[in-house]
Design an enzyme around this catalytic site. Sequence first.
Site, PDB file in Angstrom:
ATOM      1  N   GLY A  18       0.786  -1.235   0.000  1.00  0.00           N
ATOM      2  CA  GLY A  18       0.000   0.000   0.000  1.00  0.00           C
ATOM      3  C   GLY A  18       0.811   1.275   0.000  1.00  0.00           C
ATOM      4  O   GLY A  18       1.990   1.273   0.270  1.00  0.00           O
ATOM      5  N   SER A  19       0.185   2.375  -0.297  1.00  0.00           N
ATOM      6  CA  SER A  19       0.730   3.728  -0.224  1.00  0.00           C
ATOM      7  C   SER A  19       0.237   4.559  -1.387  1.00  0.00           C
ATOM      8  O   SER A  19      -0.869   4.356  -1.865  1.00  0.00           O
ATOM      9  CB  SER A  19       2.243   3.740  -0.140  1.00  0.00           C
ATOM     10  OG  SER A  19       2.649   5.004   0.352  1.00  0.00           O
ATOM     11  N   ARG A  20       1.098   5.487  -1.911  1.00  0.00           N
ATOM     12  CA  ARG A  20       0.622   6.385  -2.962  1.00  0.00           C
ATOM     13  C   ARG A  20       1.755   6.778  -3.898  1.00  0.00           C
ATOM     14  O   ARG A  20       2.942   6.624  -3.573  1.00  0.00           O
ATOM     15  CB  ARG A  20       0.001   7.634  -2.361  1.00  0.00           C
ATOM     16  CG  ARG A  20       0.979   8.497  -1.620  1.00  0.00           C
ATOM     17  CD  ARG A  20       0.284   9.641  -0.920  1.00  0.00           C
ATOM     18  NE  ARG A  20       0.484  10.923  -1.604  1.00  0.00           N
ATOM     19  CZ  ARG A  20       0.043  12.072  -1.133  1.00  0.00           C
ATOM     20  NH1 ARG A  20      -0.659  12.113  -0.024  1.00  0.00           N
ATOM     21  NH2 ARG A  20       0.276  13.198  -1.778  1.00  0.00           N
TER      22      ARG A  20
END
Length: 227
Positions: free
Chosen positions: A185-187
Amino acid sequence: MLHREGQFIILITFFIVGIGTLLAHFFIDIQWLKWLVQGFLLVVLILILQFFRNPSRRANKSFDEILSPVDGKVVVIEEVMENEYFNEMRKQVSIFMSPINVHVTRYPASGTIKYSKYHPGKYLVAWHPKSSEENERTTVVVRTPKFGDVLFRQVAGALARRIVNYAEEGESVQQGDDSGFIKFGSRVDLFLPLDCEINVGLNQKVKGAQTCIATFVNPNEKEEVTY
């Protein structure tokens, strides 16, 4: 297809699930409990396999378009001051990835790598306003024929503790090819010229190497429209 970054973790998971399933079969006499344990181990294996999936994507390459570097949801569209490389105002488009998204990072445009740098940092939640500047991250700049320099940044989050970046300064890259991987996960943030046209909206779901994030605006055409 599974991504190479998951090979070791997948191998370990297979080993643990296999041993756990055998132990449950031979040492748990209560039938429902045995099924529960084996079912849980199977779910863990499926989750790991789906996390490291790497679907084949054929980008429709275009110098006039910036494609999404990842799968996820658009959470930021705004004009900001980019202080690491440009030191000027840019259009920022940020894409948040949940644990169920494909986590391959792909080059948003074809060109030459002008800048590639890793920054250690914090692990704030990915939607925190300061995460793009304070979290662990990598910054990559691709020099393109139409948009000039395009910057994209992998940002770690509260769960993402491993960022992989393949970009090396001086190499030529193709739109849609693998540029790295973010585990769990993250961006990813894109920083684009102010005069480009953004083609996505907030909360829109996008696909890496498929969704057009922005298009090039010809300055001459803009003048003709203005007058």
